[in-house]
Design an enzyme around this catalytic site. Sequence first.
Site: not given
Length: 506
Positions: A223, A302, A387, A391, A420, A424
């Site tokens: 993702c 990572h 802001h 994710h 909502h 995802n």
Amino acid sequence: MTSINVKLLYHYVLTNFFNLCLFPLTAFPAGKASQLTTNDLHHLYSYLHHNLITVTLLFAFTVFGSILYIVTRPKPVYLVDYSCYLPPRHLSCGISRVMEIFYEIRKSDPSREVPFDDPSSLEFLRKIQERSGLGDETYGPQGLVHDMPLRMNFAAAREETEQVINGALEKLFENTKVNPREIGILVVNSSMFNPTPSLSAMVVNTFKLRSNIKSFSLGGMGCSAGIIAIDLAKDLLHVHKNTYALVVSTENITHSTYTGDNRSMMVSNCLFRMGGAAILLSNKAGDRRRSKYKLAHTVRTHTGADDQSFRCVRQEDDDRGKIGVCLSKDITAVAGKTVTKNIATLGPLVLPLSEKFLYVVSLMAKKLFKNKIKHTYVPDFKLAIDHFCIHAGGRAVIDVLEKNLALSPVDVEASRSTLHRFGNTSSSSIWYELAYIEAKGRMKKGNKVWQIAIGSGFKCNSAVWVALCNVKPSVNSPWEHCIDRYPVEINYGSSKSETRAQNGRS
């Protein structure tokens, strides 16, 4: 209230410390300069005249250094515009429809050991759905949502990805008026679906991109791959001058749907939904005026060298040979550790001096007094970032980052609303969130926005953008027809997700 004022005063003084010290230092020479007489100026001119070679060398060195700096520094990377794919209404997929899909998938498998109508298994799926934070207006692919019988073959998966990518790109080219043949760099990321020819080749063929394009397809990177794609495009734009880079981020639901009974693999079916985004980047100086943002920083972390991190999100066979993504019980700890490392790297790049000082002091105090101090100081990122686009991987992901970064409900509003409304959507979720902020009219010139995403590997990646203007939502924004209904309040765990608009927060 007093503590807040004290902290703001401290932040102002320390941030402007050098300016405050510089004022008396410059005032003194300025005062002396005002007292110079004509005779003093004559002596100064005479000195410079007799040392003309020295003055010339200093001037030439200054000019050469300035030119060298301008030529060798990386050119700014601008975000001209982006588009998020909005599926057609007939692909809307609420909780009840998702449960019907689960039922049909189980019913169509006669070899399964657990009965297709096993109440405990279906109840588990329902509870995950209702507590996930997803609403009843998310979207699913044609083969699962609309077709009967369900289609989960390779052809249906290809149709889904083509529909998402082509839809997002058509809208982007329409909004930017850029000719596809002007694109010099193409990066496409899709974690689970990587056909041959590649997805980047599909884009080249569909939109007739030029033959010398630098194209890349990123697969299996989870993702957070959207920011990896942005980082790769940025590096390429620093090498290839005066061109555009096109980044496409998506995921395939048809191909990645799990059809077995392993509960740790069934969770992903409840969270992922159909979506994708296309982003147009440029290093052309002339594009600054019409661009929305300038890329300030990208930070990639990572932790895959650690076995626990590497195995916490893993695609594999279950006991019956069904392929799915298994989520380890260690995922929360691994995610927390990886996010912390990413934040520690990003912090020095964006935080003001006042927050850096407090963090270093708390770190030193923790090492000196190990037993007395349990936690180091958490920097206030809201002093540097306006802001946040976290994710929308799930309710738990947003909750953890909201707590660890000491954010307010408004700071995570874009993430919760995106989860909502669209679910995802994997690597593209951070772009739906950015579109939400724009649709609310909150993005002002000079504002900084932080996109942060986590994914398998295990990885945490961040991108920080600076708004170049008071950003307005793009034409055909995914929030265009529903932004007035958000934010919503979600009653988790009820028989049905009940929502109501909150007044005064938009």
